[in-house]
Design an enzyme around this catalytic site. Structure first.
Site, PDB file in Angstrom:
ATOM      1  N   GLY A  39     -34.073  82.738 -56.955  1.00 19.19           N
ATOM      2  CA  GLY A  39     -33.518  83.876 -58.074  1.00 19.19           C
ATOM      3  C   GLY A  39     -32.628  84.813 -57.471  1.00 19.19           C
ATOM      4  O   GLY A  39     -32.907  85.490 -56.504  1.00 19.19           O
ATOM      5  N   ASN A  56     -24.787  79.378 -62.758  1.00 16.99           N
ATOM      6  CA  ASN A  56     -26.096  79.382 -63.059  1.00 16.99           C
ATOM      7  C   ASN A  56     -26.617  77.935 -62.634  1.00 16.99           C
ATOM      8  O   ASN A  56     -25.922  77.114 -62.335  1.00 16.99           O
ATOM      9  CB  ASN A  56     -26.492  79.937 -64.470  1.00 16.99           C
ATOM     10  CG  ASN A  56     -28.095  80.141 -64.718  1.00 16.99           C
ATOM     11  OD1 ASN A  56     -28.454  80.947 -63.590  1.00 16.99           O
ATOM     12  ND2 ASN A  56     -28.687  79.701 -65.416  1.00 16.99           N
ATOM     13  N   ASP A  98     -26.278  83.457 -61.616  1.00 19.77           N
ATOM     14  CA  ASP A  98     -26.306  83.861 -60.428  1.00 19.77           C
ATOM     15  C   ASP A  98     -25.026  84.529 -59.979  1.00 19.77           C
ATOM     16  O   ASP A  98     -25.087  85.283 -58.951  1.00 19.77           O
ATOM     17  CB  ASP A  98     -26.383  82.444 -59.439  1.00 19.77           C
ATOM     18  CG  ASP A  98     -27.665  81.997 -59.600  1.00 19.77           C
ATOM     19  OD1 ASP A  98     -28.043  81.134 -60.379  1.00 19.77           O
ATOM     20  OD2 ASP A  98     -28.398  82.276 -58.692  1.00 19.77           O
TER      21      ASP A  98
END
Ligand code: MRU
Length: 359
Positions: free
Chosen positions: A63, A261, A251
């Site tokens: 993440g 992402n 991201d």
């Protein structure tokens, strides 16, 4: 702050039943080992920067904001290990550690942002003996700012989630993907705290199954109803179940609003556009990269075994060609807005991003 001593409390004001994802305790970086979830909630302790780098590579911690914070704490370990050296020696050691951390995963900009920010803080210190504490201070600041940003994302985004609505999300942009509270989950947690009733549809997110293993885990732990679907069911479920809203994480977000992402995010955005469903991205400003152009960002390609095996069993013929990109990018025309700690940025995104960053 030691995540283990902080069950469910990420700020003075709000509780969710999850410890912080990353922290520092007694000279060690302590992280929830996300490879073990949902079977068990265990913590991984790292005493050196190589251990932190491996934790990022193997996705024990994953993440975008979480790997940024983990890398910052990794540099704190490196600075402390280099203690006793001259200023040049300590900075040299930090620079080596920074290179190692930067080599772990290429797509999430938070990693590079956090490493650069900590290095700048270290270089501002003249006294070699004071570098380690300055590095730890900066790492702590990054972690605390992440929690504050996520709480603000929750406040700005909660009104998007109406009573009785269905929200779709992909991967895990939850508390586990950040230091605490999450980005895509922040509006969900904040709406839930206000007593709003809604359901989240979580895509399982092949091949690493962050949606099944992590998002379903953390939302159900918080008492938010969640329905898990396979990735290929997204379009059908959007149309037949009546999805009201999609919220994903990011991201890396470029100056024109292009969003990198988890692989499959682009599919969701196109489907939502076709079906007239609002599509929002939730991300802190640390996920923005205002320098890179679309096409310049490296999309991580992960090992074929993630695709050819499931739970340790082979599910594809030996030697089959595999392509396993971990991320995709979604052009800004598909976005209804980006929920940040500075408010919801609306189209035209290049203009609202420029404004949000002060020019
Ligand atoms: O490969 P992962 O699990 O690190 O990918 C995570 C995502 O794609 C998230 O959506 C993104 O990092 C945002 S996390 C708040």
């Amino acid at each position: 702050m030691d995540p283990r001593g902080n069950p469910g409390r990420g700020s003075d004001r709000i509780d969710i039943p999850l410890p912080r994802t990353v922290g520092m305790s007694e000279g060690k970086v302590v992280m929830i080992d996300q490879r073990k979830l949902p079977a068990s909630l265990e913590f991984l302790e790292c005493a050196d920067v190589e251990c932190v780098a491996r934790a990022i590579e193997t996705m024990a911690v994953r993440g975008a904001p979480a790997i940024g914070a983990a890398a910052a704490y990794g540099l704190a370990l490196a600075a402390s290990a280099a203690g006793g050296g001259s200023r040049e020696e300590v900075l040299e050691e930090l620079s080596r550690a920074a290179d190692r951390l930067r080599s772990t995963r290429p797509t999430a900009v938070n990693l590079f942002w956090a490493v650069d920010r900590v290095l700048r803080a270290a270089r501002r210190v003249e006294d070699a003996g004071a570098i380690a504490s300055a590095v730890l201070r900066e790492a702590n600041a990054i972690a605390e700012e992440d929690v504050r940003a996520n709480l603000a994302i929750g406040e700005h985004g909660k009104s998007l989630i109406g009573d009785g609505s269905v929200v779709m999300t992909i991967c895990n942009a939850g508390s586990l993907a950040t230091v605490w509270y999450g980005t895509a989950t922040a509006p969900m947690y904040s709406a839930h705290r206000e007593g709003r009733k809604f359901r989240v549809v979580a895509l399982e997110t092949r091949p690493v199954l962050q949606g099944a293993r992590l998002t379903a885990f953390e939302l159900s732990r918080a008492g938010i109803p969640v329905t898990l679907i396979v990735d290929g069911a997204a379009g059908h479920v959007m149309r037949e179940l009546g999805v009201d809203l999609v919220i994903t994480g990011a991201d890396r977000i470029l100056s024109d609003g292009t969003v990198y992402n988890k692989i499959g995010t682009f599919n969701l955005a196109v489907l939502a556009h076709e079906l007239g469903i609002p599509f929002f991205v939730a991300a802190p400003t640390s996920s923005f990269d205002l320098e890179a152009e679309p096409g310049e960002v490296e999309i991580e390609v992960r090992p074929p075994e993630e695709v050819t095996t499931l739970g340790g069993s082979k599910i594809a013929p030996r030697g089959v060609d595999v392509y396993n990109p971990a991320f995709d990018f979604t052009p800004p025309k598909y976005l209804s807005g980006i929920i940040t700690e500075r408010g919801i940025l609306r189209p035209p995104l290049s203009l609202s991003i420029r404004r949000a960053f002060g020019g």
